[in-house]
Structures are given as structure tokens and as C-alpha cells.
Enzyme design. Structure first.
Site, PDB file in Angstrom:
ATOM      1  N   LYS A  13     -31.956   6.016   6.044  1.00  0.00           N
ATOM      2  CA  LYS A  13     -31.834   6.912   7.195  1.00  0.00           C
ATOM      3  C   LYS A  13     -30.844   6.381   8.234  1.00  0.00           C
ATOM      4  O   LYS A  13     -30.015   7.133   8.748  1.00  0.00           O
ATOM      5  CB  LYS A  13     -33.222   7.091   7.802  1.00  0.00           C
ATOM      6  CG  LYS A  13     -33.292   7.981   9.001  1.00  0.00           C
ATOM      7  CD  LYS A  13     -34.737   8.318   9.317  1.00  0.00           C
ATOM      8  CE  LYS A  13     -35.622   7.092   9.511  1.00  0.00           C
ATOM      9  NZ  LYS A  13     -35.368   6.333  10.729  1.00  0.00           N
ATOM     10  N   ARG A  88     -42.185  10.928  15.295  1.00  0.00           N
ATOM     11  CA  ARG A  88     -42.792  10.198  14.186  1.00  0.00           C
ATOM     12  C   ARG A  88     -44.164  10.776  13.853  1.00  0.00           C
ATOM     13  O   ARG A  88     -44.805  10.354  12.917  1.00  0.00           O
ATOM     14  CB  ARG A  88     -42.942   8.752  14.643  1.00  0.00           C
ATOM     15  CG  ARG A  88     -42.916   7.709  13.566  1.00  0.00           C
ATOM     16  CD  ARG A  88     -41.575   7.156  13.332  1.00  0.00           C
ATOM     17  NE  ARG A  88     -41.586   5.831  12.756  1.00  0.00           N
ATOM     18  CZ  ARG A  88     -40.557   5.022  12.843  1.00  0.00           C
ATOM     19  NH1 ARG A  88     -39.486   5.365  13.508  1.00  0.00           N
ATOM     20  NH2 ARG A  88     -40.589   3.849  12.255  1.00  0.00           N
ATOM     21  N   ARG A 127     -33.688  -5.163   2.516  1.00  0.00           N
ATOM     22  CA  ARG A 127     -32.784  -4.969   3.655  1.00  0.00           C
ATOM     23  C   ARG A 127     -32.427  -6.304   4.328  1.00  0.00           C
ATOM     24  O   ARG A 127     -33.276  -7.154   4.539  1.00  0.00           O
ATOM     25  CB  ARG A 127     -33.519  -4.071   4.657  1.00  0.00           C
ATOM     26  CG  ARG A 127     -32.690  -3.586   5.781  1.00  0.00           C
ATOM     27  CD  ARG A 127     -33.167  -2.255   6.264  1.00  0.00           C
ATOM     28  NE  ARG A 127     -34.502  -2.261   6.864  1.00  0.00           N
ATOM     29  CZ  ARG A 127     -35.115  -1.148   7.262  1.00  0.00           C
ATOM     30  NH1 ARG A 127     -34.528   0.021   7.106  1.00  0.00           N
ATOM     31  NH2 ARG A 127     -36.310  -1.198   7.804  1.00  0.00           N
ATOM     32  N   ARG A 167     -35.978  -8.583   8.892  1.00  0.00           N
ATOM     33  CA  ARG A 167     -36.873  -8.248   9.994  1.00  0.00           C
ATOM     34  C   ARG A 167     -38.275  -8.629   9.566  1.00  0.00           C
ATOM     35  O   ARG A 167     -38.662  -8.349   8.428  1.00  0.00           O
ATOM     36  CB  ARG A 167     -36.831  -6.736  10.226  1.00  0.00           C
ATOM     37  CG  ARG A 167     -36.033  -6.341  11.428  1.00  0.00           C
ATOM     38  CD  ARG A 167     -35.771  -4.860  11.426  1.00  0.00           C
ATOM     39  NE  ARG A 167     -36.985  -4.053  11.414  1.00  0.00           N
ATOM     40  CZ  ARG A 167     -36.967  -2.714  11.371  1.00  0.00           C
ATOM     41  NH1 ARG A 167     -35.832  -2.072  11.334  1.00  0.00           N
ATOM     42  NH2 ARG A 167     -38.084  -2.030  11.361  1.00  0.00           N
ATOM     43  N   ARG A 179     -46.671   1.637   7.808  1.00  0.00           N
ATOM     44  CA  ARG A 179     -45.594   2.532   8.256  1.00  0.00           C
ATOM     45  C   ARG A 179     -45.456   3.721   7.306  1.00  0.00           C
ATOM     46  O   ARG A 179     -45.249   4.845   7.736  1.00  0.00           O
ATOM     47  CB  ARG A 179     -44.266   1.759   8.338  1.00  0.00           C
ATOM     48  CG  ARG A 179     -44.130   0.970   9.634  1.00  0.00           C
ATOM     49  CD  ARG A 179     -43.380  -0.308   9.430  1.00  0.00           C
ATOM     50  NE  ARG A 179     -41.954  -0.124   9.276  1.00  0.00           N
ATOM     51  CZ  ARG A 179     -41.126  -1.105   8.885  1.00  0.00           C
ATOM     52  NH1 ARG A 179     -41.601  -2.299   8.613  1.00  0.00           N
ATOM     53  NH2 ARG A 179     -39.851  -0.887   8.781  1.00  0.00           N
TER      54      ARG A 179
END
Ligand code: AMP
Length: 224
Positions: A13, A88, A127, A167, A179
């Protein structure tokens, strides 16, 4: 041009958002980035948000909704915005829609990047963040954006920065699952927010399983 972009964490995204932002020349407003900046600057907002973010929970609506609605009033948003990471949940979607109606603002597009849950999880864990610019995409599990190599060490594929970080909430499986529970929840979570807009504006859905280039080509074609 006022645009929302949706996609589970790990769907690319942020990367696609940066491409859309360039196309329309509007600010790319990412709630997660705003929170992280506040955390690193140790602001009161950052202090409030940190514990929720570390646990993979949503920062409460009474903090997040005014933060974003105020951000949209800033001068750089006059000719439009691309909102990423907000809304969200259903309550945030309703609050945004009400605020837009009050300001007589139009929502031009809602983009949805569709990706199954196991693939999204794998991508999050791969990531890597470039210390110089978080918008430089690097992912050890995606061939098209694999970090480059220098002297046997992974470096940023865009600028060659030698500091690639993860992260903390990207490496914590329990936090990722939390999440995703929020994202894939069609009752009150993020997919409920997407469905809310389905009845109100034009939704552009792209298949997130393809590579970065293929997804952006499909997206730009649909936005044209
Ligand atoms: P992200 O960078 O989009 O993955 O966001 C990181 C974290 O920031 C999320 O896991 C939440 O804790 C928080 N966050 C981001 N956007 C929102 C939002 N719209 N509402 C509440 N919390 C959010």
C-alpha cells in the site's frame, strides 16, 4: 483529487500510494508515519500512541480522528490529498464521511489493494526500512524490490544506504496477527470501512498478488 488507499499491512500500500501521490501531486498522508514521527520526537501524542502501536492495536479513535481531520485542513491539502492508513475502522469511516460532507468535499477514488492474509504476513516480515528515506521500498521476500548487495551486506536498493532496519511491530507475529484481525474484519474493522464506501463512491480494486510494477500498471490504468 481526494483519494483513500486501503490494503492490509504488507500489501504494498505504501509503495503504490507513493506512485499515486506522484501522479496527482497531492500530499501522501500516512497515519502510521505521523504516529512514528511523533514517537521519535517524543511528543505528547507520540507518548500516548506508542503502547498501542507496539501491541499492534489501533490508537483510540478520540486521538486518531481529530489528528487526521485537522491534518486535512492544512494548506498543502487545498488541492487534494491521498490518505493512507485512515480510516481503519467503521467509526473512522463514518467520521471522515461526515467531515467531508460538512466541508462539501468530494471523495474521488477509494483504492483497495486486495491481498490474502498469509501472503500479506510474509511480506510484512520481509520489509526493510532505509534509514535515509522510509519511502524507499526494500523487501527481502519480493524479487522486484529486494535490497541490493554491497560487500556481502544488504543495502537500500534505491540509494545504497547501508542502514536497513526492521520495524519492531513488523517482526512480532502476534502484533501482525492483531493488525490483520482488524484489517480483515468485515463487521467493524477496515474491510467494513471499505464496504461503507462501496455504497458511496467509486472503488478501484487491484490484485495485490502481482509484483510492484504490475500492480501499479493495473492501478494507473484503472485511475486514468
Ligand atoms: P501502519 O504504519 O499503517 O502499519 O500503522 C502502524 C500503527 O499505527 C498501527 O498498527 C496502529 O497502531 C497505528 N495506526 C495507524 N493508523 C491508524 C488509524 N487510522 N487508527 C488507529 N491507529 C492507527
Amino acid at each position: 483529487m481526494n483519494i483513500l488507499i486501503f490494503g492490509p499491512n504488507g500489501s504494498g500500500k505504501g509503495t503504490q500510494g507513493a506512485i499515486v501521490q506522484k501522479k496527482y501531486g497531492v500530499p501522501h498522508i500516512e497515519t502510521g508515519v505521523i504516529f512514528r514521527q511523533n514517537i521519535s520526537q517524543k511528543t505528547p501524542l507520540g507518548e500516548q500512541a506508542k503502547a498501542y502501536i507496539d501491541r499492534g492495536e489501533l490508537v483510540p479513535d478520540n486521538i486518531t480522528i481529530p489528528m487526521i481531520l485537522n491534518r486535512l485542513k492544512e494548506s498543502d491539502c487545498k488541492s487534494g490529498w491521498l490518505l493512507d492508513g485512515f480510516p481503519r475502522n467503521l467509526a473512522q469511516a463514518e467520521a471522515l464521511w461526515k467531515a467531508l460532507e460538512n466541508e462539501k468535499m468530494k471523495l474521488d477514488y477509494v483504492i483497495e489493494i486486495d491481498l490474502d492474509r498469509p501472503s500479506a504476513k510474509k511480506r510484512i516480515m520481509g520489509r526493510r526500512l532505509c534509514k535515509k528515506d522510509n519511502n524507499h521500498p526494500n523487501n527481502i521476500f519480493i524479487a522486484a524490490i529486494k535490497p541490493a548487495e554491497k560487500n556481502g551486506k544488504a543495502v537500500c536498493r534505491v540509494c545504497g544506504c547501508e542502514e536497513l532496519a526492521t520495524r519492531a511491530d513488523d517482526q512480532d507475529e502476534a502484533a501482525i496477527d492483531k493488525r490483520h484481525n482488524i484489517y480483515y474484519d468485515t463487521k467493524t474493522g477496515t474491510l467494513a470501512a471499505v464496504n461503507y464506501f462501496q455504497e458511496r463512491t467509486k472503488i478501484v480494486t487491484v490484485d495485490g498478488r502481482a509484483g510492484v510494477k504490475e500492480v501499479s500498471e493495473e492501478l494507473l490504468k484503472k485511475l486514468a
